[in-house]
Design an enzyme around this catalytic site. Sequence first.
Site, short mmCIF file in Angstrom:
data_model
loop_
_atom_site.label_atom_id
_atom_site.label_comp_id
_atom_site.label_asym_id
_atom_site.label_seq_id
_atom_site.Cartn_x
_atom_site.Cartn_y
_atom_site.Cartn_z
N CYS A 126 -4.82 -3.01 3.27
CA CYS A 126 -4.58 -2.78 4.69
C CYS A 126 -5.76 -3.14 5.57
O CYS A 126 -6.09 -4.31 5.73
CB CYS A 126 -4.14 -1.33 4.91
SG CYS A 126 -3.27 -1.07 6.48
N GLU A 140 0.84 -1.19 0.00
CA GLU A 140 0.00 0.00 0.00
C GLU A 140 0.89 1.25 0.00
O GLU A 140 1.80 1.39 0.81
CB GLU A 140 -0.87 -0.01 1.26
CG GLU A 140 -1.66 1.26 1.49
CD GLU A 140 -2.30 1.29 2.88
OE1 GLU A 140 -3.31 2.01 3.05
OE2 GLU A 140 -1.79 0.60 3.78
N LYS A 159 -9.21 1.56 -2.09
CA LYS A 159 -9.48 1.13 -0.72
C LYS A 159 -10.87 1.58 -0.29
O LYS A 159 -11.20 2.76 -0.33
CB LYS A 159 -8.41 1.70 0.22
CG LYS A 159 -8.48 1.21 1.65
CD LYS A 159 -7.30 1.78 2.43
CE LYS A 159 -7.26 1.27 3.86
NZ LYS A 159 -6.08 1.80 4.60
#
Length: 539
Positions: free
Chosen positions: A410, A302, A359
């Site tokens: 994440c 990320e 995300k």
Amino acid sequence: MQKKQSKKQGEQGKQGRQGERLTSLLPYLIALASGILMGLTVAPVGAWLLAWIALVPLWVLVVTSVKHKNQFPPAFFWGIGFHGVALWWITGIHPMTWLGVPWLPSLAITLFCWGFITVLGGVFVAIWAAVMVRLSEQKPWLRVLIGTAVWCGLESLWSAGPLWWSSLAYTQSPHNLVIVHLGQLSGPNTVTAAIAAVNGLIAEAYINRQDTKISSVPLRFVNKYLATATGLLITLHLIGFILYSRPIVQPPEAALKVGIVQGNIPNRLLQSSEGFRRAQENYTNGYLTLADQGVDAVLTPEGALPIFQRNLLGTALVAAVKEKGVVAWIGAFGERGDSYTISLFTFNTKGEIVSRYDKAKLVPLGEYIPFEGILGKLVQRLSPLDAHQVAGSANQIFDTPFGRAIASICYESAFPEQFRRQAAAGGQFILSSSNDAHYTASMPFQHHAQDIMRAIETDRWSVRATNTGYSAFVDPHGKTLWMSGYNTYETYAETIYRRQTQTLYVRWGDWLTPLLLISSGGAWLVIHGIKKFSNLGNS
């Protein structure tokens, strides 16, 4: 003589009052201690066996609170103990001086973040206890059924929001992979239900054992609850073992050799010119090394290159992709109008962007401000970028030159529905891209445990790339084939296999929780109706 007696009586009265205070505090201390024991089941301690007994003291205290006239069952303190210890890694974000936050405000923000989610965990357990208190006069088997159903329902409710991490289920990962395989049936709540039910049966055995001292309850009923707990524990592990023992089909045509680059760029440097130079150098060199090893694709963490999409094409890493012709998944920032996203981009063999995943689950305060209209003037976002960050849509798909993938960035590792939905839509392997560099080593290990659960639940191979560790390769049975060091620069390649199987959980989602809620509610209504009818008949 009378003065001495009065003084002695006064001292005895004082000691008695102190004893009463200690006695009144004891349930809360027991609840806090047992919650802490549950918190020790995850990293850094990993005492996973404790999960099968750590809920017992709370269950006993809550059910017996009415008999002991305890008006405030100490469930809140159990929640504080569990979530406070399990989520202690949150304090690793301090100090945030690299973001320009002074030391004292950084400490205040850190304690607020840790304290808020810990208190929230305490509130949820207190809600569970409030339901259980009303069931104190019910049959033990019904208490176990309803207690298990309500706990699962509350975890489902909590996981539907933005703040979620520490379920009962993740206490078993990565150590007890056999029981984690129950997640293939109905997701992580299957494991949560198993833990809650076993704890409840043990607690009921203890409660009824205490009752035998003051009533005519046969001891065989006490043994019945304990035997049921033992039998349930063994049966659930046998089911998990059957699922765990199934062979993994690995046809050569489904093979995919993937490389990972763990760049090891501290976050305090990542936004500086020196940090960006090191990121370009580390990820470009890592990509070239892996390309020379004959990989099919390379995954980066990320935000590996902390720049916007429009600037990616001019980087040395993309130039290397054009030169070597090996597919790369590069973490950077996408753009959406005046806002930006944390994104994972697919670069094909020509160095062209062919897909993008944004995300969808953002970290509160870290990546967005909850109730921004109210708190926006008081709390500044912890991201170093000036632009406004937004979440990706909830129904994204991520197509690659090798087929559809399940993408996760994440924090999303804690949300099983994100993975289930993508697997049901045809995702054949998992790409997990993270940056856990803010925290101590226990957090990325817990993060790895979450990814293991997602791999098992969806029956998929998982590739996990992080900035500073722990990067890993995980097979569909949750076995970690390789794990990187922590705070190290590393490259590694492993062959994974694309899969199109669909577990019961992938097909049907979490069907167990509504089944438990409906069946337990129905059982309560039937028994309540029978009692009411019986009372009317007697009157």
